[in-house]
Write a protein that holds these residues in place. Structure first.
Motif, PDB file in Angstrom:
ATOM      1  N   TYR A  25       0.846  -1.194   0.000  1.00  0.00           N
ATOM      2  CA  TYR A  25       0.000   0.000   0.000  1.00  0.00           C
ATOM      3  C   TYR A  25       0.883   1.245   0.000  1.00  0.00           C
ATOM      4  O   TYR A  25       1.883   1.320   0.713  1.00  0.00           O
ATOM      5  CB  TYR A  25      -0.896   0.022   1.240  1.00  0.00           C
ATOM      6  CG  TYR A  25      -1.704  -1.235   1.432  1.00  0.00           C
ATOM      7  CD1 TYR A  25      -2.908  -1.442   0.763  1.00  0.00           C
ATOM      8  CD2 TYR A  25      -1.263  -2.237   2.295  1.00  0.00           C
ATOM      9  CE1 TYR A  25      -3.650  -2.589   0.952  1.00  0.00           C
ATOM     10  CE2 TYR A  25      -1.995  -3.391   2.490  1.00  0.00           C
ATOM     11  CZ  TYR A  25      -3.188  -3.570   1.808  1.00  0.00           C
ATOM     12  OH  TYR A  25      -3.916  -4.715   1.996  1.00  0.00           O
ATOM     13  N   GLU A  26       0.470   2.235  -0.811  1.00  0.00           N
ATOM     14  CA  GLU A  26       1.190   3.502  -0.899  1.00  0.00           C
ATOM     15  C   GLU A  26       0.197   4.654  -0.821  1.00  0.00           C
ATOM     16  O   GLU A  26      -0.953   4.516  -1.252  1.00  0.00           O
ATOM     17  CB  GLU A  26       1.948   3.601  -2.234  1.00  0.00           C
ATOM     18  CG  GLU A  26       2.939   2.491  -2.494  1.00  0.00           C
ATOM     19  CD  GLU A  26       3.441   2.505  -3.930  1.00  0.00           C
ATOM     20  OE1 GLU A  26       3.019   3.412  -4.686  1.00  0.00           O
ATOM     21  OE2 GLU A  26       4.226   1.619  -4.294  1.00  0.00           O
ATOM     22  N   PHE A 117       7.971   5.656  -7.087  1.00  0.00           N
ATOM     23  CA  PHE A 117       7.291   4.523  -6.454  1.00  0.00           C
ATOM     24  C   PHE A 117       7.475   3.213  -7.216  1.00  0.00           C
ATOM     25  O   PHE A 117       6.950   2.185  -6.791  1.00  0.00           O
ATOM     26  CB  PHE A 117       5.806   4.805  -6.224  1.00  0.00           C
ATOM     27  CG  PHE A 117       5.022   5.311  -7.409  1.00  0.00           C
ATOM     28  CD1 PHE A 117       4.798   4.524  -8.520  1.00  0.00           C
ATOM     29  CD2 PHE A 117       4.494   6.587  -7.382  1.00  0.00           C
ATOM     30  CE1 PHE A 117       4.060   4.987  -9.588  1.00  0.00           C
ATOM     31  CE2 PHE A 117       3.742   7.075  -8.448  1.00  0.00           C
ATOM     32  CZ  PHE A 117       3.530   6.260  -9.556  1.00  0.00           C
ATOM     33  N   ASP A 118       8.231   3.219  -8.306  1.00  0.00           N
ATOM     34  CA  ASP A 118       8.502   1.957  -8.993  1.00  0.00           C
ATOM     35  C   ASP A 118       9.796   2.082  -9.780  1.00  0.00           C
ATOM     36  O   ASP A 118      10.186   3.182 -10.204  1.00  0.00           O
ATOM     37  CB  ASP A 118       7.353   1.583  -9.931  1.00  0.00           C
ATOM     38  CG  ASP A 118       7.137   0.066 -10.025  1.00  0.00           C
ATOM     39  OD1 ASP A 118       8.135  -0.681  -9.881  1.00  0.00           O
ATOM     40  OD2 ASP A 118       5.987  -0.366 -10.226  1.00  0.00           O
ATOM     41  N   ARG A 136      10.399  -3.234  -5.612  1.00  0.00           N
ATOM     42  CA  ARG A 136      10.427  -2.325  -4.462  1.00  0.00           C
ATOM     43  C   ARG A 136      11.735  -2.475  -3.691  1.00  0.00           C
ATOM     44  O   ARG A 136      12.331  -1.475  -3.254  1.00  0.00           O
ATOM     45  CB  ARG A 136       9.236  -2.601  -3.543  1.00  0.00           C
ATOM     46  CG  ARG A 136       9.219  -1.777  -2.265  1.00  0.00           C
ATOM     47  CD  ARG A 136       8.885  -0.323  -2.512  1.00  0.00           C
ATOM     48  NE  ARG A 136       9.117   0.493  -1.317  1.00  0.00           N
ATOM     49  CZ  ARG A 136       8.692   1.736  -1.161  1.00  0.00           C
ATOM     50  NH1 ARG A 136       7.999   2.316  -2.129  1.00  0.00           N
ATOM     51  NH2 ARG A 136       8.955   2.415  -0.074  1.00  0.00           N
ATOM     52  N   GLU A 140      14.351   0.588  -3.152  1.00  0.00           N
ATOM     53  CA  GLU A 140      14.801   1.072  -1.849  1.00  0.00           C
ATOM     54  C   GLU A 140      16.325   1.108  -1.775  1.00  0.00           C
ATOM     55  O   GLU A 140      16.900   2.043  -1.206  1.00  0.00           O
ATOM     56  CB  GLU A 140      14.214   0.202  -0.742  1.00  0.00           C
ATOM     57  CG  GLU A 140      12.707   0.390  -0.568  1.00  0.00           C
ATOM     58  CD  GLU A 140      12.116  -0.536   0.482  1.00  0.00           C
ATOM     59  OE1 GLU A 140      12.860  -1.419   0.984  1.00  0.00           O
ATOM     60  OE2 GLU A 140      10.921  -0.401   0.797  1.00  0.00           O
ATOM     61  N   THR A 153       8.581   7.195  -2.136  1.00  0.00           N
ATOM     62  CA  THR A 153       7.267   7.200  -1.510  1.00  0.00           C
ATOM     63  C   THR A 153       7.232   6.244  -0.323  1.00  0.00           C
ATOM     64  O   THR A 153       7.869   5.182  -0.347  1.00  0.00           O
ATOM     65  CB  THR A 153       6.181   6.808  -2.524  1.00  0.00           C
ATOM     66  OG1 THR A 153       4.897   7.045  -1.945  1.00  0.00           O
ATOM     67  CG2 THR A 153       6.265   5.340  -2.896  1.00  0.00           C
ATOM     68  N   ALA A 155       5.628   3.281   1.929  1.00  0.00           N
ATOM     69  CA  ALA A 155       4.863   2.087   1.561  1.00  0.00           C
ATOM     70  C   ALA A 155       4.751   1.180   2.780  1.00  0.00           C
ATOM     71  O   ALA A 155       5.593   1.221   3.682  1.00  0.00           O
ATOM     72  CB  ALA A 155       5.529   1.349   0.404  1.00  0.00           C
ATOM     73  N   THR A 156       3.698   0.375   2.810  1.00  0.00           N
ATOM     74  CA  THR A 156       3.497  -0.566   3.902  1.00  0.00           C
ATOM     75  C   THR A 156       2.806  -1.813   3.375  1.00  0.00           C
ATOM     76  O   THR A 156       2.072  -1.757   2.385  1.00  0.00           O
ATOM     77  CB  THR A 156       2.642   0.059   5.030  1.00  0.00           C
ATOM     78  OG1 THR A 156       2.494  -0.897   6.093  1.00  0.00           O
ATOM     79  CG2 THR A 156       1.262   0.440   4.529  1.00  0.00           C
TER      80      THR A 156
END
Length: 345
Positions: A25-26, A117-118, A136, A140, A153, A155-156
């Motif tokens: 989730y973002e 985000f990607d 991901r 990172e 972004t 994210a979780t």
């Protein structure tokens, strides 16, 4: 030679955040979707969602991303401008202007940032067919060495955290949540992700209306909505047209006692309907003035400055509300701590 254009992967709307295992989730960013391609031997190439080059509108990003990226890569993300009250889409939209001198000035006054985000390519390795979990992880690692104007972004994988984000991220730049399958590959142009957007509510003064085209005098096309500022000036903030054909005809009778030609009533000192802009072109923006005595509740998704970016949706009349109590205070949204944290890294 410009890089190959990539159609960004898209999201389909949903009413609730999907739960269960296997989701990432973002926060949903309010900016310009963009893909950045950098091959080290030249300037980064910024491409819009509709496959058009964006670099000329954001020269500070073209220059800054070349310094910020630790190596050749293709990134998917969002171009944003961070202001004191959150993300400023109005400032962002002002960049899409033909005058290079104005763009150069705004690049200094309101510099943009890119939130990734990607990761679609790392070095010479394409990652489209790799699962999101791997993309991901690689993103990172890549972003650990990045610096402004490049950001990562949040994210979780926890749906409870995503739900908490959704409840707190109302306005200020985070306007919902995007859910992505961790085992999903990147599908250019396909709606493979899920987006859950906020719908915020506001009580607005009805300060005017427009006739339904071709039905003048018989059917109302839209209601023109206003809010008062601290000085008691009524400003036009948007419109709502979500009415059935029968309701449009009934509105003619409801609004008739409030019609006036007095330009000192209602809209006038502040922002008014029909103000010309390069977005409206030659569109007919004529409108009828009303005494500001009716209040209605509407829902809306995005704000652009102090107005609704899209048409609002009518919910109900509010005869219990004093029109003078319908102020801009309703639209104030605190800046989420996570939003500040991204830019204060």
């Amino acid at each position: 030679m410009e890089p190959e254009l990539i159609a960004p992967m898209l999201a389909k709307a949903a009413d609730a955040i999907p739960g269960g295992e296997g989701w990432l989730y973002e926060p949903k960013w309010d900016g310009f979707r963009a893909i950045v391609t950098w091959a080290s031997a030249g300037e980064p190439f910024l491409q819009s969602r509709d496959l058009k080059p964006l670099g000329r509108y954001f020269p500070e990003l073209v220059e800054g991303l070349a310094r910020a990226l630790p190596g050749p890569a293709v990134l998917d993300g969002e171009i944003v401008i961070m202001g004191p009250r959150g993300l400023d889409f109005d400032a962002l939209q002002q960049r899409v202007h033909p005058a290079a001198s104005r763009i150069a000035r705004l690049a200094q006054e309101t510099p943009a940032a890119f939130v990734a985000f990607d990761l679609l390519r790392e070095g010479d390795t394409p990652l489209f067919d790799r699962p999101l979990a791997e993309r991901r992880e690689r993103l990172e690692r890549l972003m650990a060495a990045a610096r402004p104007p490049l950001y990562l972004t949040p994210a979780t994988r926890d749906p409870a955290t995503a739900q908490e984000w959704f409840e707190r991220f109302e306005g200020a730049g985070f306007d919902g949540v995007i859910a992505k399958r961790l085992d999903g590959v990147y599908q250019p142009g396909r709606r493979g992700w899920v987006k859950v957007k906020h719908l915020r509510t506001a009580d607005c003064v009805v300060g005017g209306f427009r006739w339904n085209r071709g039905e003048e005098g018989r059917s109302v096309g839209s209601l023109l909505l206003g809010l008062y500022d601290d000085a008691g000036v009524l400003h036009f903030v948007g419109h709502t047209s979500s009415f059935s054909a029968a309701a449009r005809r009934e509105l003619v009778e409801r609004l008739a006692p409030l019609r006036t030609d007095d330009e000192g009533v209602g809209f006038g000192q502040g922002r008014t309907p029909g103000a010309p802009s390069r977005w409206t072109g030659t569109k007919d923006l004529s409108w009828e003035r009303l005494r500001p005595e009716l209040v209605c509740e509407v829902t809306f998704d995005y704000l652009q400055g102090n107005r609704f970016r899209h048409a609002a949706t009518f919910q109900r009349w509010r005869p219990d509300r004093d029109p003078r109590s319908c102020t801009f205070d309703q639209l104030e949204a605190p800046v989420p701590a996570e939003l500040r944290a991204v830019f204060e890294r």
